[in-house]
Structures are given as C-alpha cells and as structure tokens.
Design an enzyme around this catalytic site. Structure first.
Site, PDB file in Angstrom:
ATOM      1  N   ASP A  13       0.612  -0.813   0.238  1.00  0.00           N
ATOM      2  CA  ASP A  13      -0.641   0.105   0.446  1.00  0.00           C
ATOM      3  C   ASP A  13       0.834   1.143  -0.126  1.00  0.00           C
ATOM      4  OD1 ASP A  13      -1.944  -1.516   0.369  1.00  0.00           O
ATOM      5  OD2 ASP A  13      -2.247  -1.540   2.506  1.00  0.00           O
ATOM      6  N   LYS A  16       2.371   1.905  -5.132  1.00  0.00           N
ATOM      7  CA  LYS A  16       2.721   1.620  -5.774  1.00  0.00           C
ATOM      8  C   LYS A  16       2.106   1.553  -7.386  1.00  0.00           C
ATOM      9  CE  LYS A  16       3.401  -2.622  -4.367  1.00  0.00           C
ATOM     10  NZ  LYS A  16       2.729  -2.140  -3.058  1.00  0.00           N
ATOM     11  N   GLY A  40      -4.441  -4.391  -4.536  1.00  0.00           N
ATOM     12  CA  GLY A  40      -4.577  -2.988  -4.636  1.00  0.00           C
ATOM     13  C   GLY A  40      -4.297  -2.078  -5.308  1.00  0.00           C
ATOM     14  N   HIS A  41      -3.839  -1.947  -6.649  1.00  0.00           N
ATOM     15  CA  HIS A  41      -3.551  -0.239  -7.012  1.00  0.00           C
ATOM     16  C   HIS A  41      -4.925   0.269  -7.574  1.00  0.00           C
ATOM     17  CE1 HIS A  41       0.505  -3.701  -7.661  1.00  0.00           C
ATOM     18  NE2 HIS A  41      -0.223  -3.683  -6.585  1.00  0.00           N
ATOM     19  N   GLN A 224       2.312  -6.190  -2.949  1.00  0.00           N
ATOM     20  CA  GLN A 224       2.237  -6.221  -1.873  1.00  0.00           C
ATOM     21  C   GLN A 224       3.323  -4.686  -1.414  1.00  0.00           C
ATOM     22  OE1 GLN A 224       1.588  -9.550  -2.381  1.00  0.00           O
ATOM     23  NE2 GLN A 224      -0.677  -8.911  -2.333  1.00  0.00           N
TER      24      GLN A 224
HETATM   25  P1  IMP Z   1      -2.612 -13.024   2.309  1.00  0.00           P
HETATM   26  O1  IMP Z   1      -1.660 -12.582   1.347  1.00  0.00           O
HETATM   27  O2  IMP Z   1      -4.157 -12.258   2.155  1.00  0.00           O
HETATM   28  O3  IMP Z   1      -2.305 -13.824   2.282  1.00  0.00           O
HETATM   29  O4  IMP Z   1      -2.817 -11.881   3.517  1.00  0.00           O
HETATM   30  C1  IMP Z   1      -1.601 -12.213   4.386  1.00  0.00           C
HETATM   31  C2  IMP Z   1      -0.983 -10.914   4.480  1.00  0.00           C
HETATM   32  O5  IMP Z   1      -0.322  -9.575   4.273  1.00  0.00           O
HETATM   33  C3  IMP Z   1      -2.320  -9.447   5.674  1.00  0.00           C
HETATM   34  O6  IMP Z   1      -1.239  -9.545   6.547  1.00  0.00           O
HETATM   35  C4  IMP Z   1      -2.701  -9.056   4.473  1.00  0.00           C
HETATM   36  O7  IMP Z   1      -3.357  -8.179   4.875  1.00  0.00           O
HETATM   37  C5  IMP Z   1      -1.489  -8.452   3.846  1.00  0.00           C
HETATM   38  N1  IMP Z   1      -1.672  -8.138   2.342  1.00  0.00           N
HETATM   39  C6  IMP Z   1      -2.127  -9.123   1.737  1.00  0.00           C
HETATM   40  N2  IMP Z   1      -2.055  -8.259   0.316  1.00  0.00           N
HETATM   41  C7  IMP Z   1      -1.722  -6.350   1.022  1.00  0.00           C
HETATM   42  C8  IMP Z   1      -1.487  -5.601  -0.278  1.00  0.00           C
HETATM   43  O8  IMP Z   1      -2.169  -5.537  -1.293  1.00  0.00           O
HETATM   44  N3  IMP Z   1      -1.566  -4.645   0.436  1.00  0.00           N
HETATM   45  C9  IMP Z   1      -0.842  -4.824   2.166  1.00  0.00           C
HETATM   46  N4  IMP Z   1      -0.781  -5.654   2.911  1.00  0.00           N
HETATM   47  C10 IMP Z   1      -1.302  -7.089   2.179  1.00  0.00           C
END
Ligand code: IMP
Length: 435
Positions: A13, A16, A40-41, A224
């Site tokens: 977040d 990017k 989520g971009h 991420q």
């Molecule tokens: P998962 O990727 O859904 O398995 O989540 C694992 C961890 O990564 C959690 O803390 C999510 O909130 C975090 N996370 C996954 N994708 C994103 C992203 O695009 N931005 C920020 N945090 C993320």
C-alpha cells in the site's frame, strides 16, 4: 534499455499503482510476478479512482502491454470481472494482456480454506485478505496446484480436480466443519473460464526474453511489499510469495542479469493492514488522525490501515534485500499539517542497539524505536511541482531519508492525481526522445 523492477519498501500500500501508471507512460511492457487479487493498485485519473487487483495498472496506458507472470496466482472470477470493468471504461485489453500458461489458479476451495483457517486461528490469525492466496501457494509447492496449461486437457483437469476436491472436502468437513465443494460445478466453471481466457494465454518467459533482446523498456511490478515477503518479512505475518526483487526472476522466467534497476516505493510514513509487528505504530488516536488525513483504508478489503512514523530500519532492510537503486516517496502531503515529524533511525532491545531488521518475531514486537524529531513544514505541498520549490523543512526531511537509507529519492508524490508528482531525479525512465 532493460528491466526495471518496482517493489514496495514497507508493508504494501505504498502507492505503487500511481507510480507504475506514471512510469508506464514511457515503457513498452509492464509485468507482475507474484501475489494475486490480494493486491489493490489504485490509480486516480481525473476525478475517477480505478482500483485493479489482478491486472497491472499499466493497462490504463493504451500503448502498454501488460503481463501476468507464472509467479502470480490467478482468480478467474476476479480476472474476468476486471477485464469486463476495463472494457466498460473503454479500455480494450485484447492483444495487450498476456497471461503465463504456467500461472497457478485460485480455486473455490482455496477461498474456503483461507477463511476457515483464519477463523479457526482465533487470536493467532494473520489477518489475510481472504482471497485464497496462501492455500493456492500451498498447493503450488505441494505440487497439487492447477495451472493454466492444465485447462487445455479436460480429462487431466477433471482428474486433478476430483482428486484435489476429495481431499479438500475432507479437510473442510473434518477440521473446519465448513461447507463442501461441488466438484462438477467447479469443473464446469473452469472449462468455461478456459474459453474466456484462451486469447490471453502465452509463454510469458519466451515473450519477455525476446522483448529484452529487442531492447524494449520493461517495468516489472511487485505486489504487496518487502515486509510482507515470505522470506524477509515479519514471518508468519506475511503473504505467501516473494514480493521482493528476487521474486521477479522466478515469477516471470527472466534472468538476474537482465535487471537494470530496482526502485523501492515508500510512503512518507508507515502503514500496514492485518496483524503482526509494526515497531513505529502510533497510538490509536494519532493513528486515526493520520488514517483520516491519508485515506488509509485497504484497497482490497476496505479495512482501516494501522499507521506509524517512517521507519528507517525497515527502509534499510528493503534497500539491502532488494538492492534498491533509488526510492520513490509517496503521500508526503499527508504530513503537511503536522508541527513535528519523527523518523525511527534504529531500535533498542534489552539495552542493545538494533540497526538491521531482526528476524525474531518477539524482538520485532518488543523493540523500542529510537526517533529523531524534525520540524514540520506546515504548508500544503500538493501544488508544488519542483523539489527546489518545496518548503525547506520538507526538503530537509527528504534529504535525511536519503542519508539514512543511502539511496537517492527519485520521485516525490504529493497527491493521488498523476500531475501531483515531483521528479527530483530523472533516472527512473528514459526520456521521450530516447524512445
Ligand atoms: P494474504 O496475502 O491475503 O494471505 O494476507 C497476508 C497478509 O498480507 C495480511 O496481513 C494482509 O493484510 C497482507 N496483504 C496482502 N496483500 C496486501 C496488499 O496488497 N497490501 C497490503 N497488505 C497486504
């Protein structure tokens, strides 16, 4: 000419989406190499906010080819919704969206397992996005995943799905007491998806290596961020892939010698969603203030983001793990009204100074951030377009981050619109006359 990688330097977040959109104006290809619709971009064009989860935000530039690499896990429903959404916006992805035939698919049972496991974890839960990402990667490494190439042979697909679903249904029933998956419906849905996706599927590694040979400008985007990396993040509170630069080669089928630069994106402060350590987190009240100022709510889940001061220990970790060539600093304007701004330069733990991000989760949780305090600039930066025109205190804050991290800051973002951008150095992309 070559490949440049953009990675998140914090917990995701970092903004990017905007930077990829900005830079992709001058690149030929934008490629994603890991993660899935957990990302989520967000891109703001005019008055409109566009959030993409699966397709690279470069798709918003009509001359850019967008690639989803083998390292990404693909949710067919999200992908088709996104393609339809873009079509409705007048953006035709035909011929511009290429998907690796080696990419793994997220299945309905991955969603169920993700949410059931989280629920069962109670206080130990990770706070996943619930998009089935972790279970899809588990199957990949367990060698039972379904890849896009598997859709081609209906018999093999049916056989694999029957085997997988029989196993998953047992787990869902006996461990999580969850609903059962209807295998025939899944087979039917994924055969239907095969027809829809067919025109986009290709051997991405072959395509990219040929593009590199031809001297095309390629931007590779990580989803991420570094601190959510499965190896180098705050394990186990991480995502299930390698968002760091190393993941780009495996996730696309290109070699390390083709990488020309790695650019880290960092917010001017820190945020994270989900559970896990975050040493510089604000108290709840100040977190709420910054959340409101910065609109800090997850683009995928809408969850409020946790907020904190900029953490130079985290940024140095990102510089080292990714061998960052430079940084982009986003959302500087969110700090415009603060009289004082802090930067964490190191941690203290049991009378010891910690300069490098520790691996032990208990130290990450208990480390005390050591701050230096900088005077705020107390004026809006949103309409400033040149570094030299920025308030002296904002310039000093940026220069101090460069000192603490040892890398230059190329771009500073002072608002969500494309034009709210200050290019401090021009090294990030070639100039139009170099095209
Ligand atoms: P998962 O990727 O859904 O398995 O989540 C694992 C961890 O990564 C959690 O803390 C999510 O909130 C975090 N996370 C996954 N994708 C994103 C992203 O695009 N931005 C920020 N945090 C993320």
């Amino acid at each position: 000419m070559g490949v440049k990688i953009i990675v998140g330097a914090q917990w995701g977040d970092e903004g990017k989406g905007k930077i990829v959109d900005l830079v992709s104006e001058k690149v030929d290809i934008v490629a994603r190499y890991q993660g899935g619709p957990n990302a989520g971009h967000t891109v703001v064009i005019g008055d409109e906010q566009i959030i993409l989860h699966q397709i690279p935000s470069g798709i918003l530039r009509e001359n850019t080819i967008c690639i989803i690499g083998n390292g990404v896990v693909i949710d067919p429903v999200v992908l088709m919704q996104e393609i339809d959404f873009l079509k409705q916006k007048g953006i035709d992805v035909t011929g511009r969206l290429l998907i690796s035939h080696r990419a793994h698919l997220i299945m309905p049972y991955h969603h169920l397992l993700d949410s059931s496991r989280e629920e069962a974890q109670g206080v130990d839960k990770i706070g996943t996005t619930g998009r089935g990402i972790g279970p899809a990667y588990v199957d990949k490494y367990n060698r039972s995943g379904i890849r896009i190439v598997d859709l081609l042979d209906r018999d093999v697909l049916s056989e694999k799905l029957r085997k997988n679903i029989a196993e998953k249904n047992k787990v869902l029933e006996r461990i999580y007491h969850a609903v059962q998956i209807d295998v025939d419906k899944v087979i039917q849905d994924y055969i239907e998806f095969d027809h829809l996706i067919d025109e986009y599927v290709t051997d991405v590694s072959v395509y990219l290596n040929e593009a590199i040979r031809q001297g095309k400008e390629i931007l590779v985007e990580g989803a991420q961020g570094t601190m959510l990396d499965i190896d180098f993040g705050t394990y186990p509170f991480v995502t299930s892939s390698n968002p760091t630069a190393g993941g780009a080669c495996c996730g696309l089928g290109i070699g390390p010698t083709s990488i020309e630069a790695v650019i880290g994106i960092a917010k001017a402060y820190t945020t994270r969603v989900g559970m896990g350590p975050m040493p510089t987190e604000f108290d709840p009240e100040f977190s709420q203030t910054i959340r409101q100022l910065g609109g800090e709510f997850g683009a995928t889940t809408g969850r409020p983001r946790r907020c904190g001061w900029l953490d130079a220990v985290v940024l140095r970790h990102a510089v080292r793990i990714n061998t960052l060539s430079s940084l982009v600093l986003t959302k500087l304007d969110v700090l415009d009204t603060l009289p004082e701004i802090k930067i964490c330069t190191e941690y203290r733990y049991k009378n010891k100074t910690i300069k490098n991000y520790p691996a032990e989760i208990n130290i990450q949780e208990q480390a005390v951030p050591i701050y230096e305090t900088h005077p705020g600039w107390m004026q809006s930066t949103q309409n400033i377009r040149a570094f030299e025109e920025m308030p002296a205190n904002a310039q000093a804050y940026i220069r101090r981050i460069e000192e603490l991290t040892g890398v230059p800051i190329d771009i500073i973002s002072v608002g969500s619109r494309r034009d709210q951008t200050i290019r401090k150095n021009r090294s990030l992309v070639r100039q139009p006359d170099q095209r």
